[in-house]
Design an enzyme around this catalytic site. Sequence first.
Site, PDB file in Angstrom:
ATOM      1  N   ASN A  10      -2.131  -2.135  12.515  1.00  0.00           N
ATOM      2  CA  ASN A  10      -3.730  -2.003  12.389  1.00  0.00           C
ATOM      3  C   ASN A  10      -4.381  -3.618  12.314  1.00  0.00           C
ATOM      4  OD1 ASN A  10      -6.210  -1.834  10.785  1.00  0.00           O
ATOM      5  ND2 ASN A  10      -5.430  -1.466   8.969  1.00  0.00           N
ATOM      6  N   TRP A  11      -4.932  -3.666  13.333  1.00  0.00           N
ATOM      7  CA  TRP A  11      -5.430  -5.111  13.681  1.00  0.00           C
ATOM      8  C   TRP A  11      -6.744  -5.663  12.845  1.00  0.00           C
ATOM      9  CZ3 TRP A  11      -5.758  -5.771  19.689  1.00  0.00           C
ATOM     10  CH2 TRP A  11      -4.417  -5.364  20.266  1.00  0.00           C
ATOM     11  N   LYS A  12      -7.268  -4.659  12.061  1.00  0.00           N
ATOM     12  CA  LYS A  12      -8.704  -4.910  11.199  1.00  0.00           C
ATOM     13  C   LYS A  12      -9.515  -5.425  12.258  1.00  0.00           C
ATOM     14  CE  LYS A  12      -5.267  -4.824   7.606  1.00  0.00           C
ATOM     15  NZ  LYS A  12      -4.885  -5.152   5.994  1.00  0.00           N
ATOM     16  N   HIS A  96      -7.941   4.158   4.521  1.00  0.00           N
ATOM     17  CA  HIS A  96      -7.315   2.651   4.200  1.00  0.00           C
ATOM     18  C   HIS A  96      -7.986   2.102   3.027  1.00  0.00           C
ATOM     19  CE1 HIS A  96      -6.072  -1.577   4.845  1.00  0.00           C
ATOM     20  NE2 HIS A  96      -5.223  -1.109   5.570  1.00  0.00           N
ATOM     21  N   GLU A  98      -9.073  -0.857   2.230  1.00  0.00           N
ATOM     22  CA  GLU A  98      -9.918  -1.698   2.255  1.00  0.00           C
ATOM     23  C   GLU A  98     -11.331  -0.757   2.601  1.00  0.00           C
ATOM     24  OE1 GLU A  98      -8.285  -3.861   5.597  1.00  0.00           O
ATOM     25  OE2 GLU A  98      -6.898  -4.666   4.216  1.00  0.00           O
ATOM     26  N   GLU A 168       0.372   2.592   1.344  1.00  0.00           N
ATOM     27  CA  GLU A 168       0.239   1.491   1.201  1.00  0.00           C
ATOM     28  C   GLU A 168      -0.078   0.789  -0.246  1.00  0.00           C
ATOM     29  OE1 GLU A 168      -0.762   0.007   5.512  1.00  0.00           O
ATOM     30  OE2 GLU A 168      -2.793   0.363   4.511  1.00  0.00           O
ATOM     31  N   GLY A 174      -1.474  -7.446   2.627  1.00  0.00           N
ATOM     32  CA  GLY A 174      -1.823  -9.060   2.924  1.00  0.00           C
ATOM     33  C   GLY A 174      -1.171 -10.028   1.925  1.00  0.00           C
ATOM     34  N   SER A 213       2.716  -5.990   3.761  1.00  0.00           N
ATOM     35  CA  SER A 213       3.564  -6.836   4.105  1.00  0.00           C
ATOM     36  C   SER A 213       4.903  -6.848   4.833  1.00  0.00           C
ATOM     37  CB  SER A 213       3.785  -7.731   2.583  1.00  0.00           C
ATOM     38  OG  SER A 213       2.539  -8.438   2.290  1.00  0.00           O
ATOM     39  N   GLY A 234      -0.110  -4.597   9.175  1.00  0.00           N
ATOM     40  CA  GLY A 234      -1.379  -5.454   9.322  1.00  0.00           C
ATOM     41  C   GLY A 234      -1.103  -6.955  10.116  1.00  0.00           C
ATOM     42  N   GLY A 235      -0.898  -7.935   9.427  1.00  0.00           N
ATOM     43  CA  GLY A 235      -0.840  -9.249   9.766  1.00  0.00           C
ATOM     44  C   GLY A 235       0.500  -9.473  10.861  1.00  0.00           C
TER      45      GLY A 235
HETATM   46  P1  13P Z   1      -0.386  -6.369   5.855  1.00  0.00           P
HETATM   47  O1  13P Z   1       0.966  -5.986   6.822  1.00  0.00           O
HETATM   48  O2  13P Z   1      -0.990  -7.602   6.527  1.00  0.00           O
HETATM   49  O3  13P Z   1       0.113  -6.472   4.599  1.00  0.00           O
HETATM   50  O4  13P Z   1      -1.212  -5.194   5.966  1.00  0.00           O
HETATM   51  C1  13P Z   1      -1.073  -3.681   5.902  1.00  0.00           C
HETATM   52  C2  13P Z   1      -2.164  -2.839   6.068  1.00  0.00           C
HETATM   53  O5  13P Z   1      -3.156  -2.901   5.311  1.00  0.00           O
HETATM   54  C3  13P Z   1      -2.112  -2.226   7.252  1.00  0.00           C
HETATM   55  O6  13P Z   1      -2.988  -1.303   7.213  1.00  0.00           O
END
Ligand code: 13P
Length: 255
Positions: A10-12, A96, A98, A168, A174, A213, A234-235
């Site tokens: 997930n590149w956000k 998600h 967010e 999640e 993050g 993470s 994510g990251g």
């Molecule tokens: P991180 O891997 O950066 O913690 O993000 C997880 C995420 O929100 C994937 O959707």
Amino acid sequence: MIIKPIIAGNWKMHKSNDESISFVGKIQKRILDDELTEIIFCPPFTSLFSIVGTLDNSSFSVGAQNVHCDSHGAFTGEISVNMLDSIGVKYVIIGHSERRHIFDESDHFINEKIIAVNSSNLIPIFCIGETLEQRESGLTDKIIKEQIELGMAKLDSIDPKKFIVAYEPVWAIGTGKTASVLQVEDAHLKIKTNLRILFGSKGEEIPVLYGGSVNENNAESLLKVDGVNGFLIGGASLKVDSFCKIIDIVKNFER
Ligand code: 13P
């Protein structure tokens, strides 16, 4: 039943169109084509079309990060299931944390999206997870149950090959604070139980990903956890080296 492992990035809100094309090109050079894993890139909307066009490896697919529940209409800034489907997008992230917390998306709205996607060619990656406050108040199981029941309400049937759940925990996203193996095992067990109660044996076959993470150092121990069928990352999905290392770990993992 053996569930095919899934690794979704997930590149956000990261990477321009050019950066996206170059990134996917580098990954495709390093990862051999095979049918053993499903690797999903979820870039911003602006890169979806061009990434679909560059894919030459059958392990790879493209997912969007959001969708609207209506098929068309006066919804400024939104995008429909058919619009995504028509350009070759296969997956879409829904619910998600967010979207839930920053954009105030309710379980009801999430459910409307899930219903729309479930009756289309797209496959939802339905995200659930508790906040730190909820975990510390002992509410994790209740929140997981509620989010599943409300988000997946009014689905009479489910095809486990066309549905993905991602656990999640909000406090692990993050933050560099991965949930412990025991916490992940417990949550995934509860999720599978809730899915079985709602949808019988088909519910149990729905892949459940862990997200929060995940990186190349913790992927292997998380993958060993019962009920973890892959990752939503994510990251670490934004870095060629880290993402490829995680893919290799999943591909080489003996179940
Ligand atoms: P991180 O891997 O950066 O913690 O993000 C997880 C995420 O929100 C994937 O959707």
